[in-house]
Design a protein around this motif. Structure first.
Motif, PDB file in Angstrom:
ATOM      1  N   MET A  10      -4.870  -4.217  -6.104  1.00  0.00           N
ATOM      2  CA  MET A  10      -6.242  -4.956  -5.641  1.00  0.00           C
ATOM      3  C   MET A  10      -5.911  -5.097  -4.106  1.00  0.00           C
ATOM      4  O   MET A  10      -7.269  -4.939  -3.577  1.00  0.00           O
ATOM      5  N   LYS A  11      -4.947  -5.397  -3.587  1.00  0.00           N
ATOM      6  CA  LYS A  11      -4.933  -5.836  -2.289  1.00  0.00           C
ATOM      7  C   LYS A  11      -4.889  -4.356  -1.572  1.00  0.00           C
ATOM      8  O   LYS A  11      -5.579  -4.296  -0.279  1.00  0.00           O
ATOM      9  N   LEU A  51     -15.949   1.618  -3.776  1.00  0.00           N
ATOM     10  CA  LEU A  51     -16.727   1.122  -2.575  1.00  0.00           C
ATOM     11  C   LEU A  51     -18.145   1.759  -2.339  1.00  0.00           C
ATOM     12  O   LEU A  51     -19.056   1.084  -1.982  1.00  0.00           O
ATOM     13  N   ALA A  74     -10.986  -0.551   1.963  1.00  0.00           N
ATOM     14  CA  ALA A  74     -12.083  -1.119   2.207  1.00  0.00           C
ATOM     15  C   ALA A  74     -12.600  -1.374   3.892  1.00  0.00           C
ATOM     16  O   ALA A  74     -13.488  -0.980   4.400  1.00  0.00           O
ATOM     17  N   ALA A  75     -11.569  -2.081   4.110  1.00  0.00           N
ATOM     18  CA  ALA A  75     -11.601  -2.634   5.804  1.00  0.00           C
ATOM     19  C   ALA A  75     -11.567  -1.143   6.321  1.00  0.00           C
ATOM     20  O   ALA A  75     -12.203  -1.220   7.691  1.00  0.00           O
ATOM     21  N   SER A 127     -10.292   4.035  -4.413  1.00  0.00           N
ATOM     22  CA  SER A 127     -10.967   3.179  -3.562  1.00  0.00           C
ATOM     23  C   SER A 127     -12.269   3.500  -2.865  1.00  0.00           C
ATOM     24  O   SER A 127     -13.165   2.649  -2.792  1.00  0.00           O
ATOM     25  N   TRP A 140      -8.718  -3.438  -0.789  1.00  0.00           N
ATOM     26  CA  TRP A 140      -9.339  -4.135   0.104  1.00  0.00           C
ATOM     27  C   TRP A 140      -8.833  -3.915   1.500  1.00  0.00           C
ATOM     28  O   TRP A 140      -9.552  -3.778   2.594  1.00  0.00           O
ATOM     29  N   HIS A 141      -7.791  -3.494   1.628  1.00  0.00           N
ATOM     30  CA  HIS A 141      -7.197  -2.571   2.964  1.00  0.00           C
ATOM     31  C   HIS A 141      -7.957  -1.399   3.130  1.00  0.00           C
ATOM     32  O   HIS A 141      -8.378  -1.112   4.132  1.00  0.00           O
TER      33      HIS A 141
END
Length: 217
Positions: free
Chosen positions: A1-2, A191, A8-9, A187, A5-6
């Protein structure tokens, strides 16, 4: 999950440029389909047999051609006929034409739902056909067609992804390009899906609002 988010950023700014084009394609094709759909619908209900038959034929032809084929024709075939369109122009024109058939049927249903007694009353006091449509029929028909019109907006937003097939760098194509270069398919497309959903939710709520208002009348 982490990791998501990485990613996604990292990918979000690139995908946002695709969102901008997605919105341009959606709004442009929505406006075009609305204008064309209203023209087809007015021809259908004009009472002039030639115009009615022509409109019905156009609608049937448009509905029978897949959107992707229409996009290919406008972008790849029209240059052979001396008309060159950019990918963005072809996308807006193709989606606008494709959806004009569905808009026309929505508008026609809304117009025909108006009580014929109102039309006869308007004509009895000297209003012509066009004036009756403009002042009596269309204002009431608009309220009737708003819920299906909202559904068309949602479908058009999602179908704007088909513009990627003619190289319009909208959200779906940007996602595909990022995924092919990074191999982070999960990912990227998660997104992309979330971004489409984020754009669709306000439209879904708007449609629900229209439906509730229509149900109270």
């Amino acid at each position: 999950m982490k990791g998501f988010w990485h990613d996604a950023a990292e990918f979000f700014p690139i995908l946002m440029s695709g969102v901008a084009l997605t919105i341009v394609v959606t709004i442009g094709s929505l406006l075009l389909s609305t204008v064309l759909g209203l023209i087809w619908a007015m021809m259908r209900v004009s009472g002039i047999k030639v115009l009615s038959m022509l409109s019905a034929s156009l609608i049937n032809v448009i509905r029978g051609i897949p959107i992707i084929v229409l996009l290919f024709y406008l972008y790849f075939v029209m240059p052979d006929l001396g008309v060159t369109l950019s990918a963005l122009q072809a996308a807006i024109l193709g989606l606008g034409i494709a959806y004009s058939a569905y808009q026309a049927e929505n508008f026609r249903a809304g117009i025909e739902a108006i009580d014929k007694g109102q039309i006869e009353a308007a004509q009895s006091i000297g209003m012509g056909w066009w004036l009756t449509m403009r002042r009596v029929v269309l204002p009431q028909a608009v309220r009737i067609v708003l819920p299906p019109y909202g559904n068309v907006m949602i479908m058009m937003l999602k179908d704007s992804s088909q513009a990627s097939t003619i190289t319009v760098a909208e959200l779906a194509l940007q996602g595909k390009l990022i995924a092919s270069s990074t191999f982070k398919n999960t990912s990227v497309f998660t997104l992309v899906a979330l971004m489409y959903l984020t754009m669709s939710i306000p439209l879904i709520l708007l449609v629900r609002h229209f439906e509730k208002r229509a149900g109270k009348k």
